[in-house]
Design an enzyme around this catalytic site. Structure first.
Site, mmCIF file in Angstrom:
data_model
loop_
_atom_site.group_PDB
_atom_site.id
_atom_site.type_symbol
_atom_site.label_atom_id
_atom_site.label_comp_id
_atom_site.label_asym_id
_atom_site.label_seq_id
_atom_site.Cartn_x
_atom_site.Cartn_y
_atom_site.Cartn_z
ATOM 1 N N LYS A 143 0.845 -1.203 0.000
ATOM 2 C CA LYS A 143 0.000 0.000 0.000
ATOM 3 C C LYS A 143 0.874 1.244 0.000
ATOM 4 O O LYS A 143 0.612 2.202 -0.723
ATOM 5 C CB LYS A 143 -0.939 -0.006 1.218
ATOM 6 C CG LYS A 143 -2.057 -1.032 1.082
ATOM 7 C CD LYS A 143 -2.835 -1.226 2.371
ATOM 8 C CE LYS A 143 -3.857 -2.358 2.204
ATOM 9 N NZ LYS A 143 -4.550 -2.706 3.455
ATOM 10 N N GLN A 199 -4.390 -0.796 9.561
ATOM 11 C CA GLN A 199 -4.353 -2.164 9.043
ATOM 12 C C GLN A 199 -4.943 -3.143 10.067
ATOM 13 O O GLN A 199 -4.559 -3.132 11.241
ATOM 14 C CB GLN A 199 -2.894 -2.547 8.707
ATOM 15 C CG GLN A 199 -2.733 -3.917 8.101
ATOM 16 C CD GLN A 199 -3.411 -4.067 6.726
ATOM 17 O OE1 GLN A 199 -3.357 -3.158 5.901
ATOM 18 N NE2 GLN A 199 -4.055 -5.193 6.495
ATOM 19 N N ASP A 256 -10.775 3.327 3.997
ATOM 20 C CA ASP A 256 -11.188 1.921 3.965
ATOM 21 C C ASP A 256 -12.706 1.804 3.820
ATOM 22 O O ASP A 256 -13.218 0.743 3.492
ATOM 23 C CB ASP A 256 -10.771 1.217 5.268
ATOM 24 C CG ASP A 256 -9.528 0.361 5.086
ATOM 25 O OD1 ASP A 256 -9.273 -0.072 3.943
ATOM 26 O OD2 ASP A 256 -8.836 0.123 6.093
#
Ligand code: NAD
Length: 297
Positions: free
Chosen positions: A64, A108, A131
Site C-alpha cells: 500500500k 491495518q 477503507d
C-alpha cells in the site's frame, strides 16, 4: 473504455484480470493526484498505521505504501509495537484526524488481541476513512448515497464495469457476511440493482443458493470452499478469498479449475481482487483529498 484484454482459463471461462484493471485505475489515480498537487500545492496524503508485526499485514502495508508513492500520493508510515496500549493508538488516530496533510487514514487489520477494533475504527474521521469501514460511510452506502466505499467490494463493482458484466437484475449471491467484505459487498450489489442473497454460517442450503446465482462473490476465507460444480453455467465468479495451501500456494475460496469449466467469467487468485483492492484504496485517498478540499467528485 474498452474491456482490458481477453484471456481464458483452461476450462474456458474468461479471466477477469484484476492486475490489468488495477494498473488502469492506478494510472487514473496518478493523473488525479498530479492535478490535485498542481491545484492545491501539496500531494494527497495517506497515513497507513500498522500495530504489531503480523506477516500478511506487513506485506499488505508495504504494498500500500509503495503503490501510494508510485501514484503521487504522500505516504505517512506509522508502525507501532504490538504492545501499544489502546489509548496510544487512539491518540495517534486523533492526531492524524487533525493533521491537514493527511487526507486518508488506514488502520491495518487485524489489530492485536486485546485492542477494541471498533473503538479505533470509529475514531477515524469519516472524511478520512479510505477503507470505508466507518459506520457513517457504511450507512451512506446503505442509503444509496455512497461516499468513501469499502475497497474490495468497490473493486468487484469496478471490475464488473470494466468487463461490461451486467449487474442490474442479476441474481447475485455473496458468500460471507463480514463487516469488511460480505456486508458492504451486498450493499454495493444492491446499489448496482442486482437481486442479492447473502450467505453465512446460518445459511441452510448454501449449494442451492450458489447454484441459482448469475453472479457469485466468495468471501469466506476457506481454501476451495465452493466446489466448481456448484457454479451455474455462464455465471460471473468473483473470488475474494486469499488462502495459503499447505504447499504454500495462494488460492481463493472457489475451486478454480472446475469452476472455470462452467463460469463465463472468473477472477484468478492471486491477480484478481487483491490488486483491485489496493487500486481502489488509492482512488479513495484521492477522492478524500478532493472532498476535503471542497471539490465535488
Ligand atoms: P471473515 O472471517 O471476517 O468472514 C468470513 C465470512 O464467511 C463470515 O461472514 C462467515 O459467516 C462466512 N462463513 C464462514 N464459514 C462459512 C460456511 N461454512 N458457510 C457459509 N458462510 C461461512 O473474513 P473476511 O475478512 O470477510 O475475509 C474473507 C476472505 O477474503 C479471507 O480469505 C480474506 O483473506 C479475504 N480478503 C481478501 C481481500 C482482498 O484484497 N482480496 C480483502 C479482504 C479480505
Amino acid at each position: 473504455m474498452g474491456a482490458p484484454g481477453e484471456q481464458r482459463a483452461a476450462g474456458g471461462a474468461r479471466i477477469l484480470d484484476g492486475k490489468a484493471v488495477a494498473a488502469r485505475v492506478r494510472a487514473q489515480v496518478a493523473e488525479r493526484a498530479a492535478a490535485f498537487a498542481a491545484r492545491f500545492g501539496r500531494r494527497p496524503g495517506l497515513a497507513v498505521v500498522q500495530v504489531g508485526e503480523d506477516a500478511a499485514s506487513s506485506v499488505y502495508v508495504r504494498n500500500k505504501r509503495k503503490s501510494s508513492l508510485e501514484a503521487g500520493i504522500e505516504s505517512f508510515a506509522h508502525d507501532l509495537p504490538a504492545s501499544t496500549p489502546e489509548g496510544e493508538i487512539l491518540a495517534l488516530v486523533q492526531k492524524l484526524n487533525a493533521d491537514p496533510r493527511v487526507d486518508g487514514i488506514l488502520v491495518q487489520l487485524p489489530l492485536p488481541k486485546g485492542v477494541d477494533t471498533n473503538r479505533i475504527m470509529d475514531a477515524v474521521d469519516p472524511a478520512k476513512d479510505v477503507d470505508g469501514f466507518h459506520p457513517v460511510n457504511t450507512g451512506l452506502l446503505a442509503q444509496k448515497r455512497p461516499r468513501l466505499r469499502p475497497c474490495t467490494p468497490f473493486g468487484v463493482i469496478r471490475l464488473a464495469q470494466e468487463y461490461g458484466i451486467e449487474l442490474t437484475g442479476a441474481r447475485a449471491c455473496v458468500v460471507g457476511a463480514s463487516n469488511i467484505v460480505g456486508r458492504p459487498m451486498a450493499l454495493e450489489l444492491l446499489l448496482a440493482r442486482a437481486t442479492v442473497t447473502v450467505c453465512h454460517t446460518g445459511t441452510r442450503d448454501l449449494r442451492a443458493e450458489v447454484e441459482r446465482a448469475e453472479v457469485v462473490v466468495a468471501a469466506v476465507g476457506k481454501e476451495d470452499f465452493i466446489p466448481g460444480d456448484w457454479i451455474r453455467p455462464g455465471a460471473a465468479v468473483f473470488d475474494v478469498g486469499i488462502n495459503r495451501t499447505a504447499a504454500g500456494k495462494l488460492v481463493g475460496d472457489v475451486e478454480f479449475e472446475r469452476a472455470a469449466e462452467r463460469a463465463a467469467w472468473i477472477t484468478p487468485v492471486p491477480g484478481g481482487l487483491g490488486p483491485m483492492t489496493i487500486a481502489m484504496l488509492l482512488s479513495n485517498a484521492v477522492d478524500a483529498a478532493y472532498l476535503r478540499a471542497g471539490v465535488h467528485i
